[in-house]
Scaffold this active site. Sequence first.
Site, PDB file in Angstrom:
ATOM      1  CB  SER A 109      32.736  83.977-120.682  1.00 21.19           C
ATOM      2  OG  SER A 109      31.637  84.625-120.137  1.00 21.19           O
ATOM      3  CG  HIS A 157      32.640  88.818-122.796  1.00 26.23           C
ATOM      4  ND1 HIS A 157      33.722  89.049-121.976  1.00 26.23           N
ATOM      5  CD2 HIS A 157      31.882  87.913-122.141  1.00 26.23           C
ATOM      6  CE1 HIS A 157      33.619  88.303-120.884  1.00 26.23           C
ATOM      7  NE2 HIS A 157      32.504  87.613-120.959  1.00 26.23           N
ATOM      8  CG  ASN A 210      37.064  86.722-117.989  1.00 16.80           C
ATOM      9  OD1 ASN A 210      36.903  87.306-116.923  1.00 16.80           O
ATOM     10  ND2 ASN A 210      36.066  86.257-118.700  1.00 16.80           N
TER      11      ASN A 210
HETATM   12  N1  NAD Z   1      26.914  84.619-116.004  1.00 17.67           N
HETATM   13  C1  NAD Z   1      27.971  85.381-116.251  1.00 17.67           C
HETATM   14  O1  NAD Z   1      28.612  85.938-115.326  1.00 17.67           O
HETATM   15  C2  NAD Z   1      28.404  85.633-117.665  1.00 17.67           C
HETATM   16  C3  NAD Z   1      29.183  86.778-117.951  1.00 17.67           C
HETATM   17  C4  NAD Z   1      29.533  87.045-119.290  1.00 17.67           C
HETATM   18  C5  NAD Z   1      29.128  86.171-120.296  1.00 17.67           C
HETATM   19  N2  NAD Z   1      28.398  85.063-119.981  1.00 17.67           N
HETATM   20  C6  NAD Z   1      27.977  84.217-121.094  1.00 17.67           C
HETATM   21  O2  NAD Z   1      26.606  84.446-121.367  1.00 17.67           O
HETATM   22  C7  NAD Z   1      25.993  83.255-121.844  1.00 17.67           C
HETATM   23  C8  NAD Z   1      24.771  82.958-120.994  1.00 17.67           C
HETATM   24  O3  NAD Z   1      25.171  82.852-119.662  1.00 17.67           O
HETATM   25  P1  NAD Z   1      24.101  82.955-118.462  1.00 17.67           P
HETATM   26  O4  NAD Z   1      24.907  83.059-117.210  1.00 17.67           O
HETATM   27  O5  NAD Z   1      23.066  83.980-118.793  1.00 17.67           O
HETATM   28  O6  NAD Z   1      23.451  81.497-118.542  1.00 17.67           O
HETATM   29  P2  NAD Z   1      22.045  80.989-117.983  1.00 17.67           P
HETATM   30  O7  NAD Z   1      22.168  79.539-117.792  1.00 17.67           O
HETATM   31  O8  NAD Z   1      21.593  81.857-116.843  1.00 17.67           O
HETATM   32  O9  NAD Z   1      21.049  81.266-119.215  1.00 17.67           O
HETATM   33  C9  NAD Z   1      21.112  80.575-120.419  1.00 17.67           C
HETATM   34  C10 NAD Z   1      19.711  80.548-120.997  1.00 17.67           C
HETATM   35  O10 NAD Z   1      19.781  80.000-122.323  1.00 17.67           O
HETATM   36  C11 NAD Z   1      18.582  79.297-122.534  1.00 17.67           C
HETATM   37  N3  NAD Z   1      18.766  78.421-123.691  1.00 17.67           N
HETATM   38  C12 NAD Z   1      19.483  77.270-123.763  1.00 17.67           C
HETATM   39  N4  NAD Z   1      19.463  76.785-125.036  1.00 17.67           N
HETATM   40  C13 NAD Z   1      18.716  77.657-125.761  1.00 17.67           C
HETATM   41  C14 NAD Z   1      18.340  77.729-127.128  1.00 17.67           C
HETATM   42  N5  NAD Z   1      18.725  76.797-127.998  1.00 17.67           N
HETATM   43  N6  NAD Z   1      17.570  78.758-127.533  1.00 17.67           N
HETATM   44  C15 NAD Z   1      17.168  79.710-126.654  1.00 17.67           C
HETATM   45  N7  NAD Z   1      17.501  79.707-125.348  1.00 17.67           N
HETATM   46  C16 NAD Z   1      18.269  78.694-124.916  1.00 17.67           C
HETATM   47  C17 NAD Z   1      18.322  78.586-121.217  1.00 17.67           C
HETATM   48  O11 NAD Z   1      16.959  78.203-121.099  1.00 17.67           O
HETATM   49  C18 NAD Z   1      18.733  79.660-120.204  1.00 17.67           C
HETATM   50  O12 NAD Z   1      17.639  80.445-119.790  1.00 17.67           O
HETATM   51  C19 NAD Z   1      27.064  82.178-121.795  1.00 17.67           C
HETATM   52  O13 NAD Z   1      27.628  82.042-123.073  1.00 17.67           O
HETATM   53  C20 NAD Z   1      28.099  82.735-120.814  1.00 17.67           C
HETATM   54  O14 NAD Z   1      29.422  82.311-121.118  1.00 17.67           O
HETATM   55  C21 NAD Z   1      28.011  84.776-118.706  1.00 17.67           C
END
Ligand code: NAD
Length: 303
Positions: free
Chosen positions: A134, A155, A206
């Site tokens: 994000s 994104h 955003n």
């Molecule tokens: N949650 C939201 O609303 C949202 C919206 C848009 C974008 N994002 C982006 O999406 C991405 C993930 O967010 P999320 O909310 O799903 O996070 P999350 O914490 O729910 O999931 C992240 C996952 O990554 C895994 N992980 C960590 N290091 C790793 C690696 N080296 N190899 C493989 N897996 C690994 C973790 O075990 C975890 O399951 C972020 O970059 C965030 O900015 C999030």
Amino acid sequence: MSEPLGREAGTGMAPKESRLAVVGAGSMGAQIAQQAALHGLEVRIHDLSHEQLRRGLEANRSWLRRRVERGRLPAEEMEAALARVRPAVGLAEAVSDADLVIEAVVEDLEVKRSVFAELGRLAPEPAVLASNSSTIGVSRLADASGRPDRCCNMHFFYPPLVMDLVEVVKGPATSERTVERALAFARAMGRTPVLLRREIDGFIVNRILHMATQEAYRLLDAGVASFQDIDLAVEKGLGWPLGPFRLGDLTGLDVTYNARLQMYRTTGDPRYRPSPALEAKVRAGELGRKTGKGWYEYQRQES
Ligand SMILES: NC(=O)c1ccc[n+]([C@@H]2O[C@H](COP(=O)([O-])OP(=O)(O)OC[C@H]3O[C@@H](n4cnc5c(N)ncnc54)[C@H](O)[C@@H]3O)[C@@H](O)[C@H]2O)c1
């Protein structure tokens, strides 16, 4: 439901790409994978945590089961779509034949850079590498992969099984061909892409959300109206489903506060400075729905 991409070969056009790998099976990754599979794409998904991988796939089953119960998805399509998302214990196995890899790991620059470096080594040479971050623009990740021309941001919005938008961001080194492939992939997944021809902090949504929310807080801080009336004005006058304060309670006021702070620190732009009223809520531990109180109270249902 659209046709699987691969079936369109033979039309005289180059066969379309249909193999997706998703790295990270948290809130975003698991659903991104499932959304693609619902549209016929073959997906491999990997997470460092086997437990999270299992939980992510299980959560997808619950989402799709609810659709079947509501008559919005035939039961056999649910099983086929679930079967098209295949878990991979190792990263190499996940990405070995991918046309596109979407990285959705934790929001940490160093972790993401190390994933991009691994992807550069392990993914097929033509594969596009996209980050779902994000806040981290692809220019901060692409060089780690050794193929910056084939990297971009894609994104998605939470929850990806519902939200119909993908911001595709062209970084300084991203090629036009990569942009076209990312846009085509987003469409093939049943999503509407928009293209940012230049990388900017906050991308489009955003950025606009931050500024509108900041303005709402400015009106509150200046005593112009109550937070309830500002919410009502935005909901009734602009047609937003939730006003900025109700939305903040849903997302978590700590998340809203940190996002402001991050934008303020990155851009140095005083327009992003977090509001004193928001800061006071965070200090008081009144973070929204998750703590039972934010701008509104949630003891029973939303007041
Ligand atoms: N949650 C939201 O609303 C949202 C919206 C848009 C974008 N994002 C982006 O999406 C991405 C993930 O967010 P999320 O909310 O799903 O996070 P999350 O914490 O729910 O999931 C992240 C996952 O990554 C895994 N992980 C960590 N290091 C790793 C690696 N080296 N190899 C493989 N897996 C690994 C973790 O075990 C975890 O399951 C972020 O970059 C965030 O900015 C999030």
